[in-house]
Design a protein around this motif. Structure first.
Motif, PDB file in Angstrom:
ATOM      1  N   LYS A  35       0.842  -1.207   0.000  1.00 27.28           N
ATOM      2  CA  LYS A  35       0.000   0.000   0.000  1.00 27.28           C
ATOM      3  C   LYS A  35       0.872   1.251   0.000  1.00 27.28           C
ATOM      4  N   SER A  38       2.476   2.096  -3.217  1.00 26.27           N
ATOM      5  CA  SER A  38       1.475   2.743  -4.073  1.00 26.27           C
ATOM      6  C   SER A  38       1.382   4.231  -3.774  1.00 26.27           C
ATOM      7  N   GLN A  42       2.516   7.540  -6.269  1.00 24.57           N
ATOM      8  CA  GLN A  42       1.717   8.704  -6.669  1.00 24.57           C
ATOM      9  C   GLN A  42       2.583   9.936  -6.865  1.00 24.57           C
ATOM     10  N   ARG A  79       1.238   6.198   6.785  1.00 24.66           N
ATOM     11  CA  ARG A  79       0.992   6.885   5.518  1.00 24.66           C
ATOM     12  C   ARG A  79       1.474   8.330   5.571  1.00 24.66           C
ATOM     13  N   SER A 114     -15.353  10.140 -14.776  1.00 19.90           N
ATOM     14  CA  SER A 114     -14.268   9.337 -15.350  1.00 19.90           C
ATOM     15  C   SER A 114     -14.497   7.845 -15.127  1.00 19.90           C
ATOM     16  N   VAL A 118      -6.696   2.427 -12.938  1.00 18.83           N
ATOM     17  CA  VAL A 118      -5.683   3.020 -12.056  1.00 18.83           C
ATOM     18  C   VAL A 118      -4.448   3.433 -12.860  1.00 18.83           C
ATOM     19  N   ILE A 121      -5.133   6.655 -14.481  1.00 20.65           N
ATOM     20  CA  ILE A 121      -5.121   7.739 -13.476  1.00 20.65           C
ATOM     21  C   ILE A 121      -3.672   8.104 -13.141  1.00 20.65           C
ATOM     22  N   ILE A 125      -1.630  11.646 -13.554  1.00 15.99           N
ATOM     23  CA  ILE A 125      -0.942  12.334 -12.445  1.00 15.99           C
ATOM     24  C   ILE A 125       0.545  12.499 -12.773  1.00 15.99           C
ATOM     25  N   ALA A 140      -6.440  16.274  -3.089  1.00 16.94           N
ATOM     26  CA  ALA A 140      -7.506  15.428  -3.631  1.00 16.94           C
ATOM     27  C   ALA A 140      -7.416  13.989  -3.137  1.00 16.94           C
ATOM     28  N   ILE A 141      -6.216  13.454  -2.996  1.00 18.92           N
ATOM     29  CA  ILE A 141      -6.084  12.044  -2.631  1.00 18.92           C
ATOM     30  C   ILE A 141      -5.950  11.873  -1.114  1.00 18.92           C
TER      31      ILE A 141
ATOM     32  N   ASP B   9     -13.103   9.555  -7.709  1.00 22.92           N
ATOM     33  CA  ASP B   9     -12.796   8.309  -8.434  1.00 22.92           C
ATOM     34  C   ASP B   9     -11.303   7.997  -8.346  1.00 22.92           C
ATOM     35  N   PHE B  10     -10.500   9.047  -8.556  1.00 30.29           N
ATOM     36  CA  PHE B  10      -9.046   8.903  -8.467  1.00 30.29           C
ATOM     37  C   PHE B  10      -8.653   8.367  -7.088  1.00 30.29           C
ATOM     38  N   ARG B  11      -9.199   9.020  -6.061  1.00 27.22           N
ATOM     39  CA  ARG B  11      -8.831   8.671  -4.686  1.00 27.22           C
ATOM     40  C   ARG B  11      -9.173   7.217  -4.385  1.00 27.22           C
ATOM     41  N   LYS B  13      -9.704   4.710  -6.392  1.00 28.28           N
ATOM     42  CA  LYS B  13      -8.922   3.731  -7.149  1.00 28.28           C
ATOM     43  C   LYS B  13      -7.465   3.685  -6.684  1.00 28.28           C
ATOM     44  N   LEU B  14      -6.908   4.868  -6.410  1.00 30.63           N
ATOM     45  CA  LEU B  14      -5.510   4.899  -5.969  1.00 30.63           C
ATOM     46  C   LEU B  14      -5.348   4.270  -4.583  1.00 30.63           C
ATOM     47  N   ASN B  15      -6.337   4.499  -3.710  1.00 30.07           N
ATOM     48  CA  ASN B  15      -6.247   3.941  -2.358  1.00 30.07           C
ATOM     49  C   ASN B  15      -6.388   2.421  -2.350  1.00 30.07           C
TER      50      ASN B  15
END
Lengths: 186, 240
Positions: A35, A38, A42, A79, A114, A118, A121, A125, A140-141, B9-11, B13-15
Motif C-alpha cells: 500500500k 502505491s 503517486q 501513511r 471518469s 488506475v 489515473i 498524475i 484530492a487524494i 474516483d481517483f482517490r 482507485k488509488l487507495n
C-alpha cells in the motif's frame, strides 16, 4: 467484537517492533509495504526511486515507533510518514520550487465522470509537474486542507490553491483528450 | 472547493491500488535496521562515559573544596623552604668565618698544644649551640670560647714551652679543625631537616585553621540567611 482482538494484536506487534524484534518489524512491513509503495508511486514516477523513498520512510517508522500513540490509525500514521518522505524527497532531491502566484479559479468539473483504470489515473498524475502533483495528491487524494498543505510545503495558502487550480485545469484537458481517444477506439 | 467527481474516483482507485515492492527491498531495510541497532548501543555507552566523567569531576571538585590543604599549601611550602635554605647558607658562612677567627686568636696568642686542644674541645661544644636558630647565641658562645682561650693562654704563659713543638702541633691543629668543621656541617644539615619539618607542619596547621574558619564562616552565613528567610516567610504568613 472482532475489532478489539485485532487492535490488541496490532498493539502487541508494535510493542515487539519497538524492542527491535525483527520478526515483528517484518510483519508490519509485510502488512503495509504494498500500500505504501502505491502511495509513494503517486508522487514519484520512477518505481525504483519510489521504493527507495519507501524504505527510508519505513526506517523512520521503526525509529519513531515508540512515539506512536495508539489513539489513531496505525496505517494513517505510517501513511503520513510516507507522504512527508516523498515531499522532502521531491523538495530536496529534485529541488521543486513553487511559483508564488495566487491566481486560482473556483471551478468544478462535475460533469466529467471518469471511468479510468488506475494505470490511466497514474498516467494522468505523472504528466503533472512536480509542484502541481504534490498539491493535487495532498488535497484530492490524501484529503489535507490548504492551510495544512501550505505548512507542509512551506508555501502560502494562496499558492497552494492556485497550484491545485492549475493542476485541475491540466487534468481536465488531459481527461478530455483521453476520453476522445477512448471514444475513438470504441 | 469540493473535491470533484473524478477526484473522488481517483482517490478510491488509488487507495485500493497495491504495488508489491521487490524482494530486495526488505533485505535492504533489514540491513539498515541492523546498522541502526549497532549504532545505538555505542551512543548509550558514550552517554555512560559522560555520566562517569562528570561524576569523577564532581568528586574531584568536592575533594578539592573540602581538603584544600594539599595543593594550596604546596606552593608556599616550597617558597619557605627556599627561604630557609637561603637563611642557612647565610648562617653557614658565618659559622665558617667564626672558626677561622678563633683559630687566628689561638695562633696569634702562640697558644700551646693544650690550649689548642682545649679550644678544639670547646669548638664543637660551641658549634653545637651555634647551629641553633639565633646568631646571637653563636656570638655569645664564641665570646665565651675566646674567654676560655684567654684563660688558657694565661695558664700557658706560666708554663714556658718551645716554638718548635708549637709548629709540629699546628699540623694537628689543622686536622682537628677540619674534623670539627665537618662535624659542625653535619650537625647543621641535621638541623636543617628538622627545621623544615617543623615549618611545613606549622604551615599546614595554620592553613587548616584558616580553611576551617572559612568553612565555618560560610556555614554561619548560610545559616544566617536561612534564618532570615525563615523569619520573613513566617512574618508574611502571619500577615496573610
Amino acid at each position: 467484537m472482532k475489532i478489539i482482538p485485532l487492535h490488541q494484536e496490532e498493539a502487541k506487534i508494535i510493542k515487539l517492533a519497538v524492542e527491535n524484534n525483527r520478526q515483528a518489524q517484518q510483519q508490519i512491513y509485510g502488512r503495509f509495504s504494498s500500500k505504501m509503495l502505491s502511495v509513494c508511486r503517486q508522487y514519484i514516477k520512477d518505481i525504483q526511486l519510489a521504493e527507495d523513498v519507501m524504505i527510508t520512510a519505513f526506517m523512520k517508522v521503526f525509529i519513531n515507533l515508540n512515539k506512536f500513540e495508539h489513539n489513531g490509525s496505525f496505517e494513517g500514521w505510517i501513511r503520513r510518514i510516507m507522504v512527508n518522505e516523498c515531499i522532502s524527497y521531491l523538495r530536496v532531491q529534485k529541488k521543486v520550487k513553487f511559483a508564488e502566484d495566487e491566481f486560482f479559479i473556483e471551478e468544478s468539473f462535475n460533469e466529467i465522470d471518469s471511468q479510468f483504470t488506475v494505470e490511466q489515473i497514474q498516467y494522468l498524475i505523472d504528466a503533472l509537474p512536480d509542484g502541481y502533483k504534490m498539491v493535487f495528491n495532498l488535497y484530492a487524494i490524501e484529503g489535507y486542507k490548504h492551510n495544512e498543505i501550505a505548512k507542509m510545503l512551506g508555501i502560502n495558502e494562496g499558492t497552494s490553491k492556485s497550484q491545485l487550480s492549475h493542476a485541475r485545469k491540466m487534468l481536465q484537458t488531459q481527461i478530455t483528450i483521453l476520453k476522445k481517444q477512448d471514444n475513438g477506439t470504441e | 472547493m469540493e473535491p470533484n467527481n473524478f477526484e473522488k474516483d481517483f482517490r478510491d482507485k488509488l487507495n485500493e491500488r497495491k504495488i508489491e515492492p521487490s524482494n530486495k527491498a526488505w533485505d535492504r531495510l533489514d540491513a539498515m535496521l541492523s546498522v541502526a541497532e549497532e549504532n545505538k548501543p555505542k551512543k548509550k555507552s558514550k552517554k555512560w562515559l559522560y555520566i562517569a566523567a562528570s561524576f569523577i569531576g564532581f568528586l574531584l571538585v568536592g575533594t578539592l573544596f573540602f581538603n584544600p590543604n594539599k595543593k594550596s599549601v604546596e606552593m608556599p611550602e616550597n617558597v619557605i623552604t627556599e627561604k630557609e635554605l637561603e637563611k642557612e647558607t647565610i648562617v653557614n658562612p658565618m659559622v665558617n668565618k667564626i672558626d677561622p677567627v678563633s683559630n687566628e686568636i689561638a695562633v696569634s696568642d702562640k697558644s700551646s698544644k693544650e690550649t689548642v686542644v682545649k679550644q678544639q674541645k670547646n669548638n664543637p661544644e660551641a658549634s653545637g649551640p651555634i647551629s641553633d636558630k639565633t646568631i646571637k647565641n653563636e656570638s655569645n658562645q664564641i665570646a665565651e670560647s675566646s674567654v676560655i682561650i684567654k684563660n688558657n693562654h694565661q695558664k700557658q704563659s706560666q708554663n714556658n714551652q718551645t716554638e718548635i713543638a708549637e709548629t709540629s702541633k699546628k699540623e694537628n691543629v689543622d686536622q682537628l679543625l677540619e674534623i670539627a668543621e665537618n662535624k659542625v656541617l653535619a650537625q647543621n644539615q641535621a638541623k636543617k631537616a628538622k627545621v623544615k619539618i617543623n615549618a611545613s607542619d606549622l604551615l599546614n596547621q595554620v592553613d587548616g585553621e584558616l580553611e576551617l574558619s572559612f568553612r565555618e564562616k560560610m556555614i554561619t552565613k548560610v545559616n544566617k540567611n536561612f534564618q532570615e528567610v525563615k523569619v520573613a516567610l513566617s512574618n508574611r504568613n502571619q500577615q496573610e
